[in-house]
Design an enzyme around this catalytic site. Structure first.
Site, short mmCIF file in Angstrom:
data_model
loop_
_atom_site.label_atom_id
_atom_site.label_comp_id
_atom_site.label_asym_id
_atom_site.label_seq_id
_atom_site.Cartn_x
_atom_site.Cartn_y
_atom_site.Cartn_z
N ASP A 120 0.80 -1.22 0.00
CA ASP A 120 0.00 0.00 0.00
C ASP A 120 0.84 1.27 0.00
O ASP A 120 2.05 1.24 0.21
CB ASP A 120 -0.97 -0.01 1.19
N ASP A 128 -8.21 -3.46 13.54
CA ASP A 128 -9.56 -3.85 13.13
C ASP A 128 -9.54 -5.05 12.18
O ASP A 128 -10.54 -5.36 11.55
CB ASP A 128 -10.27 -2.65 12.46
N GLU A 185 -9.80 -2.61 4.65
CA GLU A 185 -10.53 -2.41 5.90
C GLU A 185 -11.78 -3.30 5.94
O GLU A 185 -12.22 -3.79 4.90
CB GLU A 185 -10.96 -0.93 6.01
N HIS A 209 -7.54 -5.37 9.48
CA HIS A 209 -7.19 -5.12 8.08
C HIS A 209 -5.86 -5.76 7.71
O HIS A 209 -4.97 -5.92 8.55
CB HIS A 209 -7.22 -3.62 7.74
C1 F6R Z 1 1.18 -1.68 6.07
C2 F6R Z 1 -0.01 -2.51 6.13
C3 F6R Z 1 -0.89 -2.55 7.32
C4 F6R Z 1 -0.13 -2.84 8.61
C5 F6R Z 1 -1.10 -2.81 9.80
C6 F6R Z 1 -0.38 -3.05 11.12
O1 F6R Z 1 1.80 -1.83 4.81
O2 F6R Z 1 -0.28 -3.14 5.16
O3 F6R Z 1 -1.86 -3.56 7.12
O4 F6R Z 1 0.48 -4.08 8.53
O5 F6R Z 1 -1.75 -1.58 9.83
O6 F6R Z 1 0.42 -1.95 11.39
P1 F6R Z 1 1.48 -1.99 12.57
O7 F6R Z 1 2.52 -2.99 12.19
O8 F6R Z 1 2.04 -0.60 12.62
O9 F6R Z 1 0.73 -2.39 13.80
#
Ligand code: F6R
Length: 251
Positions: free
Chosen positions: A68, A138, A145, A140
């Site tokens: 992303d 959540d 999401e 994702h």
């Molecule tokens: C980032 C991504 C997100 C993160 C998720 C967890 O490229 O794809 O899905 O893996 O938001 O984020 P952290 O590791 O900061 O808890």
């Protein structure tokens, strides 16, 4: 098949994740790797850099694509995911940067940006050998999401309040207003095409959502739950994030 690997703490989990990615590169030097950003994989990337510096790893034939990117941020912006990847991994190893792909955050036409990334993924990747994932509070994966259907293709997503708050806490110096409200994310279809998936979860804040994702029903309201259907998933975490109930699944 789900394999659950529960390490003592973040450092051990990071080393184990790097070991798995390194093994993939040793097995197939020209492998294709899907990469994630966020706080979770930072330690694993540092360990991959260490392995490279120790002469244990060669990234010269590896191709990567990221999940992303924030809509509106150029790769030079220090909070963009391109910048994150450069500074945490790519700038420190011998990867050919022209073989590292991230969605184009500055493409304002969302339909075009998504179509371009899907075409690029088909052309340059086909399917990952291994996809590294984190998990959002959540549920994702990427920035897919919770929704009433699993999103197959790359999409432009409105970030949930919780995701914006989580990101502001970790990045953007805590400033909610500065966090972009939209992002481009690889779809769940391409993630599921990966031959192997390595999902990392560390810290107590991930404990409930990990249990929901792996012990609850498969539902687009918990996007990571779709991984229950993938044939080769390694869930790698620490004792704080992986409950007894989840550990029992992988035994
Ligand atoms: C980032 C991504 C997100 C993160 C998720 C967890 O490229 O794809 O899905 O893996 O938001 O984020 P952290 O590791 O900061 O808890």
């Amino acid at each position: 098949m789900l394999q659950v690997v529960c390490k003592k703490d973040y450092e051990e989990a990071s080393r184990a994740a790097a070991d798995l990615i390194a093994a993939q590169i040793l097995l197939k030097p020209d492998c294709k790797i899907g990469l994630a950003t966020g706080s979770t994989p930072v330690g694993a990337y540092a360990e991959l850099v260490r392995k490279y510096e120790a002469g244990e790893l060669d990234f010269s034939k590896v191709t990567t694509a990221n999940l992303d990117e924030y809509k509106g941020l150029p790769g030079t912006h220090d909070q963009s995911y391109r910048y994150f990847m450069d500074s945490n991994l790519f700038d420190h190893v011998n990867i050919d940067k022209s073989r590292t792909f991230v969605p184009n955050g500055v493409e304002e036409d969302a339909v075009k940006a998504c179509k371009d990334y899907d075409e690029l993924l088909d052309r340059e990747i086909g399917a990952f050998d291994i996809q590294l994932l984190g998990i959002g509070g959540d549920g994702h994966i990427g920035f897919n999401e919770p929704a009433d259907a699993f999103c197959v293709n790359t999409q432009c997503i409105k970030l949930e309040e919780q995701t914006i708050r989580d990101n502001a806490r970790l990045f953007f110096n805590g400033n909610l207003d500065e966090v972009p409200k939209e992002a481009y994310t690889m779809g769940i279809g391409f993630i599921m095409r990966s031959r192997k998936i390595l999902i990392m979860a560390t810290g107590p804040k991930k404990r409930d959502i990990v249990e929901k994702a792996f012990c609850g029903p498969v539902t687009p309201w918990v996007p990571a739950s779709i991984l229950q259907l993938h044939p080769d998933v390694v869930l790698l975490g620490d004792e704080a994030a992986i409950s007894e109930k989840v550990r029992a699944l992988g035994k």
